[in-house]
Motif scaffolding. Structure first.
Motif, short mmCIF file in Angstrom:
data_model
loop_
_atom_site.label_atom_id
_atom_site.label_comp_id
_atom_site.label_asym_id
_atom_site.label_seq_id
_atom_site.Cartn_x
_atom_site.Cartn_y
_atom_site.Cartn_z
N PHE A 21 8.27 0.27 11.93
CA PHE A 21 9.58 -0.34 12.10
C PHE A 21 9.48 -1.86 12.14
N ALA A 22 8.45 -2.37 12.87
CA ALA A 22 8.29 -3.81 12.98
C ALA A 22 7.98 -4.42 11.62
N LEU A 23 7.12 -3.76 10.85
CA LEU A 23 6.78 -4.29 9.53
C LEU A 23 8.00 -4.28 8.60
N VAL A 24 8.73 -3.14 8.60
CA VAL A 24 9.91 -3.06 7.76
C VAL A 24 10.96 -4.08 8.19
N LEU A 25 11.08 -4.28 9.51
CA LEU A 25 12.03 -5.26 10.01
C LEU A 25 11.67 -6.66 9.54
N GLY B 182 10.28 -11.40 -6.05
CA GLY B 182 8.82 -11.37 -6.13
C GLY B 182 8.17 -11.49 -4.77
N GLY B 183 8.76 -12.35 -3.92
CA GLY B 183 8.21 -12.49 -2.56
C GLY B 183 8.35 -11.22 -1.76
N VAL B 184 9.52 -10.58 -1.87
CA VAL B 184 9.71 -9.31 -1.16
C VAL B 184 8.74 -8.26 -1.68
N ILE C 5 3.95 -4.77 -0.94
CA ILE C 5 2.61 -4.32 -1.34
C ILE C 5 1.61 -4.55 -0.22
N LEU C 6 1.68 -5.72 0.43
CA LEU C 6 0.75 -6.02 1.52
C LEU C 6 0.93 -5.05 2.68
N GLY C 7 2.21 -4.81 3.07
CA GLY C 7 2.46 -3.88 4.16
C GLY C 7 2.03 -2.47 3.82
N THR C 8 2.25 -2.06 2.58
CA THR C 8 1.85 -0.72 2.16
C THR C 8 0.34 -0.56 2.22
N ALA C 9 -0.40 -1.60 1.84
CA ALA C 9 -1.87 -1.53 1.89
C ALA C 9 -2.35 -1.37 3.33
#
Length: 549
Positions: free
Chosen positions: A8-12, A262-264, A269-273
């Protein structure tokens, strides 16, 4: 911190960043676009309403309006939505474009396709002349009625041509402002349909008679009455909603939007990794355990670590593996239950054969006939074992015929008499025949045999088992009553469940596998009947099933 909170924190974080970038673009790009679209919608509203109203007047129906809507939407670059007065959608360009309908942003404009009856000033002036008000009023009523009839014929004719050829007829406006045809209703085969509709109206006393006698303003009253009468067959009024102009997303967003996107994407990608690295270890364990389970290792389990979603997933897998193991065990019990279904008839045959061999029973024709029936029943049960799973679904195969239930009860008593005498139980039967039914004789004998066998098994030596068959209203009732140990009230709801036994200490040799009553009730229900039980601990049980005549 739980896995859910971390995600949740990452998605937020991603959402806040995306909102911050897109908010600035939205304010700049959409404000001017919205204002422009509002001006365009207002400018095109009047002409669009007139176009749709003309279509309904000429065609007598809204059928085919979607093509006109699509053409205008493409020409004006506007979203168009038509609904009736109750909000039901007639056509929406969003639906035509295979997309979800967006909320409307404008107030609706009314499209009323019904014509308005207008009396010429000369006729109204004649009404005002002294002494002729009544005569003129009667004539105006007749004119109103004539216009209603002519307009109905025009609508029917236009609708017919639209349905057949998608081509409207040539219409003219009469002196009262009502569109009418050229009188050639026989064109293209529509005349016959119009005449049939008019004939149906006449046969059904479908009257359009109007009267405004006593009204101060006869013309206004008749105009209102005309609109009310034609509403029953004219196309219904619609509401028009015009939306904003739809531009290409890339054009609206432009270079700043692409940079923000592109930034989003990079953050995603970084959060998914990061999430994939955290999830991969327990997922690998789950994969290995699932492979062992698929290879037949029913004891395969995974270690549940933590209380987050991954831990819950591990627990769910363990519960699934336990369910698979339980299903395998249930299947083995199902195979074992075959012995329960065959034991009773085999015991009867064996008892009589041994008695015949030892000379304890004299060979009689009826005895051999009964033994033959038992052998036939065993063979049929073996043939139907492959359909055993259909009992739970209520799709067993039945061979129905007409027979007397009283004879069935007597036959069952004779077949189980040796078993009852060996157990020291008195087996009696009382029937009030004849009791004709149309059912599967062997299946009902299987049901009765199961009930009798259970009653003998659970009745102590010196007890009694009574069979009864009697009429019960428009049905036939069969009872098997014993003086055995009875069933506890807490156990009664589970009597007909698969593999259930009131006394877990009993094995299959003394207590059965718990499948017979389940199959028996399903057979009775498939015959539009029902099987129920009443029991008192220490006094005995009564199993009763009913069948339709």
């Amino acid at each position: 911190m739980s896995f859910r909170i971390r995600v949740f924190a990452l998605v937020l974080l991603i959402a806040v960043t995306a909102i911050g970038l897109t908010a600035w673009l939205s304010v700049r790009l959409t404000a001017g676009q919205f204002a422009e679209s509002q001006q365009t919608a207002t400018r095109n509203e009047l002409s669009t309403v007139d176009t749709f109203r003309t279509y309904a007047l000429r065609h007598g129906t809204w059928a085919g309006i979607d093509k006109v809507v699509q053409r205008l939407s493409s020409t004006n670059q506007q979203r168009i939505r038509l609904t009736n007065l109750y909000g039901q959608v007639t056509v929406d360009t969003d639906h035509l474009a295979n997309r979800a309908a967006r909320p409307v942003i404008t107030s609706p404009a009314l499209i009323d396709p019904r014509p308005t009856l207008v009396f010429p000033p000369a006729e109204l002036a004649a009404q005002a002349s002294p002494g002729v008000e009544a005569k003129v009023g009667n004539r105006l009523e007749a004119v109103t009625l004539q216009n209603i009839v002519e307009y109905r014929q025009t609508v029917l004719f236009a609708r017919c041509l639209t349905d057949l050829f998608a081509t409207p007829p040539t219409l003219t406006t009469n002196r009262y402002g009502i569109p009418v045809g050229n009188g050639k209703t026989d064109d293209l085969g529509c005349g016959e349909q119009v005449r049939e509709a008019v004939a149906v109206d006449a046969e059904g006393d479908m009257s359009y008679v109007v009267t405004c006698r006593g009204e101060k303003d006869t013309a206004s009253c008749l105009t209102k009455a005309f609109g009310e009468r034609v509403a029953s067959f004219a196309p219904e009024p619609l509401q028009l909603f015009l939306g904003a102009r739809e531009d290409d997303a890339v054009t609206l967003i432009g270079r700043p939007g692409l940079i923000a996107g592109g930034g989003v994407l990079f953050l995603v990608i970084l959060g998914t990794a990061i999430i994939a690295r955290h999830v991969s270890r327990p997922v690998r364990d789950l994969t290995a355990a699932s492979r062992r389970l698929a290879d037949g290792d029913l004891d395969a389990r995974v270690t549940s670590v933590g209380r987050d979603e991954l831990g819950q997933l591990s627990e769910s897998f363990n519960r699934m593996a336990a369910a698979v193991q339980a299903a395998e065990q249930a299947q083995r019990r199902l195979v074992a239950s075959v012995a329960h279904e065959l034991r009773t008839p085999l015991s009867n045959l064996l008892g009589y054969l041994e008695a015949l061999q030892d000379g304890l029973v004299a060979p009689r024709r009826e005895l051999f006939a009964s033994l033959h029936d038992e052998a036939v029943l065993q063979r049929r049960i073996l043939d139907d074992l492959q359909d055993l799973t259909l009992a739970e679904a209520g799709h067993l195969t039945y061979r129905r015929s007409d027979f007397d239930v009283a004879d069935l009860v007597d036959t069952a008593r004779v077949a189980h008499l040796a078993v009852a005498e060996a157990a020291g139980v008195r087996l009696t039967a009382a029937t009030a025949g004849p009791l004709p039914v149309h059912a599967d004789h062997d299946r009902l004998r299987q049901v009765l045999g199961n009930l009798i066998g259970n009653a003998i098994r659970y009745t102590d030596r010196g007890g009694e088992v009574t069979l009864r068959a009697f009429p019960d209203g428009d049905r036939v009732a069969v009872e098997v009553r014993d003086t055995g140990c009875g069933i506890a009230p807490a156990d009664l709801p589970f009597v007909f469940q698969r593999f259930w036994r009131a006394d877990p200490a009993r094995d299959r040799a003394t207590g059965g596998s718990g499948l017979g009553l389940t199959i028996a009730r399903q057979i009775v229900r498939d015959h539009d009947g029902d099987l129920a039980v009443q029991s008192v601990v220490g006094e005995g049980s009564t199993f009763r099933f009913t069948l339709p005549h």
